[in-house]
Motif scaffolding. Structure first.
Motif, PDB file in Angstrom:
ATOM      1  N   ILE A 111      44.879  49.019  40.457  1.00 26.89           N
ATOM      2  CA  ILE A 111      44.386  48.104  41.491  1.00 26.89           C
ATOM      3  C   ILE A 111      45.441  47.053  41.810  1.00 26.89           C
ATOM      4  CG2 ILE A 111      42.602  46.422  42.077  1.00 26.89           C
ATOM      5  CD1 ILE A 111      41.574  49.276  41.958  1.00 26.89           C
ATOM      6  N   ALA A 112      46.107  46.524  40.781  1.00 23.89           N
ATOM      7  CA  ALA A 112      47.156  45.523  41.013  1.00 23.89           C
ATOM      8  C   ALA A 112      48.298  46.109  41.842  1.00 23.89           C
ATOM      9  CB  ALA A 112      47.676  45.000  39.677  1.00 23.89           C
ATOM     10  N   ASP A 113      48.708  47.337  41.527  1.00 20.49           N
ATOM     11  CA  ASP A 113      49.771  47.989  42.306  1.00 20.49           C
ATOM     12  C   ASP A 113      49.323  48.229  43.747  1.00 20.49           C
ATOM     13  OD1 ASP A 113      51.336  48.015  40.059  1.00 20.49           O
ATOM     14  OD2 ASP A 113      51.022  50.144  39.596  1.00 20.49           O
ATOM     15  N   ALA A 129      40.855  57.322  47.638  1.00 24.54           N
ATOM     16  CA  ALA A 129      41.323  58.657  47.258  1.00 24.54           C
ATOM     17  C   ALA A 129      42.635  58.984  47.948  1.00 24.54           C
ATOM     18  CB  ALA A 129      40.260  59.695  47.608  1.00 24.54           C
ATOM     19  N   ASP A 130      42.737  58.659  49.241  1.00 28.42           N
ATOM     20  CA  ASP A 130      43.981  58.916  49.967  1.00 28.42           C
ATOM     21  C   ASP A 130      45.122  58.058  49.430  1.00 28.42           C
ATOM     22  OD1 ASP A 130      42.851  60.842  51.563  1.00 28.42           O
ATOM     23  OD2 ASP A 130      42.478  59.501  53.259  1.00 28.42           O
ATOM     24  N   TYR A 131      44.797  56.826  49.020  1.00 24.64           N
ATOM     25  CA  TYR A 131      45.832  55.968  48.446  1.00 24.64           C
ATOM     26  C   TYR A 131      46.401  56.592  47.173  1.00 24.64           C
ATOM     27  CZ  TYR A 131      47.969  52.308  45.671  1.00 24.64           C
ATOM     28  OH  TYR A 131      48.842  51.605  44.885  1.00 24.64           O
ATOM     29  N   LEU A 132      45.533  57.146  46.325  1.00 21.76           N
ATOM     30  CA  LEU A 132      46.007  57.757  45.089  1.00 21.76           C
ATOM     31  C   LEU A 132      46.889  58.971  45.355  1.00 21.76           C
ATOM     32  CD1 LEU A 132      42.795  57.556  42.863  1.00 21.76           C
ATOM     33  CD2 LEU A 132      44.847  56.142  42.692  1.00 21.76           C
ATOM     34  N   ALA A 145      40.941  54.810  37.406  1.00 24.30           N
ATOM     35  CA  ALA A 145      40.832  53.890  38.539  1.00 24.30           C
ATOM     36  C   ALA A 145      39.781  54.366  39.533  1.00 24.30           C
ATOM     37  CB  ALA A 145      42.191  53.745  39.221  1.00 24.30           C
ATOM     38  N   ALA A 146      39.784  55.663  39.821  1.00 21.00           N
ATOM     39  CA  ALA A 146      38.804  56.203  40.765  1.00 21.00           C
ATOM     40  C   ALA A 146      37.389  56.051  40.221  1.00 21.00           C
ATOM     41  CB  ALA A 146      39.109  57.668  41.055  1.00 21.00           C
ATOM     42  N   ASN A 147      37.220  56.305  38.916  1.00 24.71           N
ATOM     43  CA  ASN A 147      35.896  56.151  38.313  1.00 24.71           C
ATOM     44  C   ASN A 147      35.453  54.690  38.326  1.00 24.71           C
ATOM     45  OD1 ASN A 147      35.588  58.882  37.789  1.00 24.71           O
ATOM     46  ND2 ASN A 147      36.480  58.742  35.746  1.00 24.71           N
ATOM     47  N   TYR A 148      36.391  53.792  38.087  1.00 31.39           N
ATOM     48  CA  TYR A 148      36.069  52.363  38.122  1.00 31.39           C
ATOM     49  C   TYR A 148      35.641  51.932  39.517  1.00 31.39           C
ATOM     50  CZ  TYR A 148      36.804  47.351  38.474  1.00 31.39           C
ATOM     51  OH  TYR A 148      36.642  46.016  38.746  1.00 31.39           O
ATOM     52  N   PHE A 152      31.841  50.616  39.872  1.00 30.19           N
ATOM     53  CA  PHE A 152      31.616  49.194  40.147  1.00 30.19           C
ATOM     54  C   PHE A 152      31.059  48.975  41.539  1.00 30.19           C
ATOM     55  CE2 PHE A 152      32.937  44.930  41.452  1.00 30.19           C
ATOM     56  CZ  PHE A 152      32.444  44.170  40.399  1.00 30.19           C
ATOM     57  N   ASN A 153      31.548  49.733  42.510  1.00 31.44           N
ATOM     58  CA  ASN A 153      31.143  49.533  43.900  1.00 31.44           C
ATOM     59  C   ASN A 153      30.052  50.483  44.362  1.00 31.44           C
ATOM     60  OD1 ASN A 153      33.319  47.498  44.960  1.00 31.44           O
ATOM     61  ND2 ASN A 153      34.470  49.043  43.829  1.00 31.44           N
ATOM     62  N   ALA A 154      29.570  51.336  43.468  1.00 30.02           N
ATOM     63  CA  ALA A 154      28.565  52.348  43.830  1.00 30.02           C
ATOM     64  C   ALA A 154      29.053  53.172  45.012  1.00 30.02           C
ATOM     65  CB  ALA A 154      27.222  51.685  44.162  1.00 30.02           C
ATOM     66  N   ALA A 155      30.340  53.466  45.035  1.00 27.66           N
ATOM     67  CA  ALA A 155      30.995  53.984  46.238  1.00 27.66           C
ATOM     68  C   ALA A 155      31.499  55.410  46.047  1.00 27.66           C
ATOM     69  CB  ALA A 155      32.160  53.072  46.621  1.00 27.66           C
ATOM     70  N   ASP A 156      31.870  56.005  47.163  1.00 27.75           N
ATOM     71  CA  ASP A 156      32.559  57.295  47.208  1.00 27.75           C
ATOM     72  C   ASP A 156      34.036  56.999  47.388  1.00 27.75           C
ATOM     73  OD1 ASP A 156      33.712  59.736  47.881  1.00 27.75           O
ATOM     74  OD2 ASP A 156      32.109  60.324  49.251  1.00 27.75           O
ATOM     75  N   ARG A 157      34.869  57.443  46.448  1.00 27.55           N
ATOM     76  CA  ARG A 157      36.302  57.170  46.513  1.00 27.55           C
ATOM     77  C   ARG A 157      36.932  57.722  47.792  1.00 27.55           C
ATOM     78  NH1 ARG A 157      37.905  60.625  41.297  1.00 27.55           N
ATOM     79  NH2 ARG A 157      35.795  59.919  40.760  1.00 27.55           N
TER      80      ARG A 157
END
Length: 447
Positions: A111-113, A129-132, A145-148, A152-157
């Motif tokens: 996340i920091a990067d 996902a595209d960023y990764l 990171a994707a799992n976090y 945390f955000n209840a989101a779809d990566r």
């Protein structure tokens, strides 16, 4: 409810109650309509009687934590003369069948990067996902990171945008949001305080009053619940229902506020599966299976959070330093949706607590039967199936960073919108965001 009101508010969650109290205290005649038989919206505190040797207690089935030091929430806690305590203790991990010492979460550096990468590219946005893919890191860190981000955000990566993640991270850093607090009297006590302010100022509250239609023109609104139901009239309306309700079009607007509803469609409502398990005692404090290293055993009596990324559910917490023998299991995002589908297909009404107990048995080296005998009760609420929430909380997909601000724009000085999905400070999905939008909407109406 009879006569003409200055403002009708639809939804008695944190945003609606906050706005209602402000407007009523300013001398406006306000009608507050709530579909449920209770106030609070996605703050849902269940109070349990004394049982199995336990004193009466409460559990949170919705919003649970005060995240950090948001002035909006803490000022209410102070005004209401409530108390709060900070969660503390050991944060431990169980990874691929092994206990591991406390360590920095590998998602932190990803996340920091990402934030540094964005600083060099103003205006850039893409899904996480595209960023990764565009910025590869080692597989373990990328997965963590994707799992976090999803949990945390209840989101779809594949949907959540990195621009919103960066805004959110800066907002959280600004209020020390990594610190977590419980309202000792229950989170619903904050909502009850707002409701008391609203009623004392002359506001009128109607529970079990779902709104099905809103007919309006500039300076005039009629709100009703369907065929044969009472119609309430006002000069203005504030709609503070969750994003999922707006997206489901269960409220028939005539005419449709087209841009508002289009902006709502650009946002996303997340999914969470959460189970609160109450036990006869805090069995983890004396867990002594040979598979648990001695250094971990010494930390278990003080257990706060337990991360189990290869297990389902992958996140657990206790109320430590509170003494209640309770574990909360959490899974968010696409994994939550998959788990919910699996539970539904099983046809077993006890599938979720069974899954939780099986996972805990593996982690602590106990038998399923031992844990089953220790379990007093399991509590859950399906926010995605709840017709008055239709999801846990909102997040901002790639390309939609401007949508919350556009949801804040009044429609012909007659329709106003509030709720955590309309937050413009980066605190989406939180109670303090909802409170803040209620303040903003009230100020807009008061001019």
């Amino acid at each position: 409810m009879q006569g003409e009101y200055d403002v009708i508010i639809v939804g008695a969650g944190a945003a609606g109650l906050t706005a209602g109290a402000r407007l009523a205290q300013a001398g406006r005649r306000v009608a507050l309509l709530e579909a449920r038989d209770r106030i609070g919206g996605r703050i849902f505190t269940r109070r349990l009687p004394a049982e199995e040797g336990h004193a009466p207690m409460h559990i949170e089935l919705g919003a649970e934590f005060i995240h950090g030091l948001p002035p909006a929430t803490w000022s209410l806690v102070g005004e209401a003369k409530l108390s709060a305590y900070e969660l503390e203790g050991s944060e431990l991990s169980f990874v691929n069948g092994n206990w591991v010492p406390p360590m920095n979460h590998p998602a932190i550096h990803v996340i920091a990067d990402m934030m540094k990468w964005l600083e060099a590219r103003p205006g850039c946005d893409m899904s996480f996902a595209d960023y990764l893919v565009a910025n590869p890191t080692d597989a373990a860190s990328a997965a963590a990171a994707a799992n976090y981000v999803e949990g945390f955000n209840a989101a779809d990566r594949n949907r959540i945008g990195i621009a919103s993640l960066a805004v959110q991270q800066r907002a959280e850093d600004g209020i020390d949001a990594d610190r977590l607090f419980h309202v000792a009297e229950g989170y619903d006590a904050v909502m009850e305080f707002l409701a008391a302010q609203f009623l004392a100022a002359g506001g009128e509250l109607a529970l079990e009053s779902p709104v099905r239609r809103i007919e309006w023109r500039r300076g005039s609104v009629q709100v009703g619940g369907g065929t044969g139901s009472e119609t309430v009239h006002a000069a203005r309306a504030l709609i503070s229902v969750p994003l999922g309700v707006l997206q489901a079009n269960t409220i028939d607007f005539s005419p449709r506020p087209a841009d508002i509803l289009a902006q709502a469609e650009r946002l996303a409502m997340g999914d969470v599966v959460r189970a609160v398990l109450l036990f006869r005692d805090r069995f983890w404090r004396y867990a002594s299976a040979p598979s648990i290293p001695e250094g971990i055993r010494r930390k278990l009596p003080d257990l706060s959070f337990l991360f189990t990324p290869a297990e389902v559910p992958p996140t657990w917490w206790t109320p430590n330093p509170g003494p209640t023998p309770m574990l909360t299991a959490w899974i968010g995002g696409t994994q939550a949706t998959e788990l919910r589908r699996s539970i539904a297909e099983s046809g077993d009404p006890l599938a979720l607590p069974r899954r939780c107990l099986a996972t805990l048995a593996r982690i602590f080296g106990l038998s399923f039967a031992e844990l089953q005998n220790l379990l007093v009760s399991c509590h859950e609420h399906d926010w995605s199936a709840d017709p008055y929430s239709r999801g846990a909380y909102s997040y901002v997909p790639a390309g939609a960073l401007d949508a919350p601000a556009r949801l804040c724009v009044p429609v012909e000085d007659t329709l106003y919108f509030a709720g955590e999905h309309t937050d413009v400070t980066g605190h989406w999905g939180t109670v303090h965001a909802a409170i803040g939008t209620g303040v903003r909407a009230a100020e807009q109406i008061l001019g």
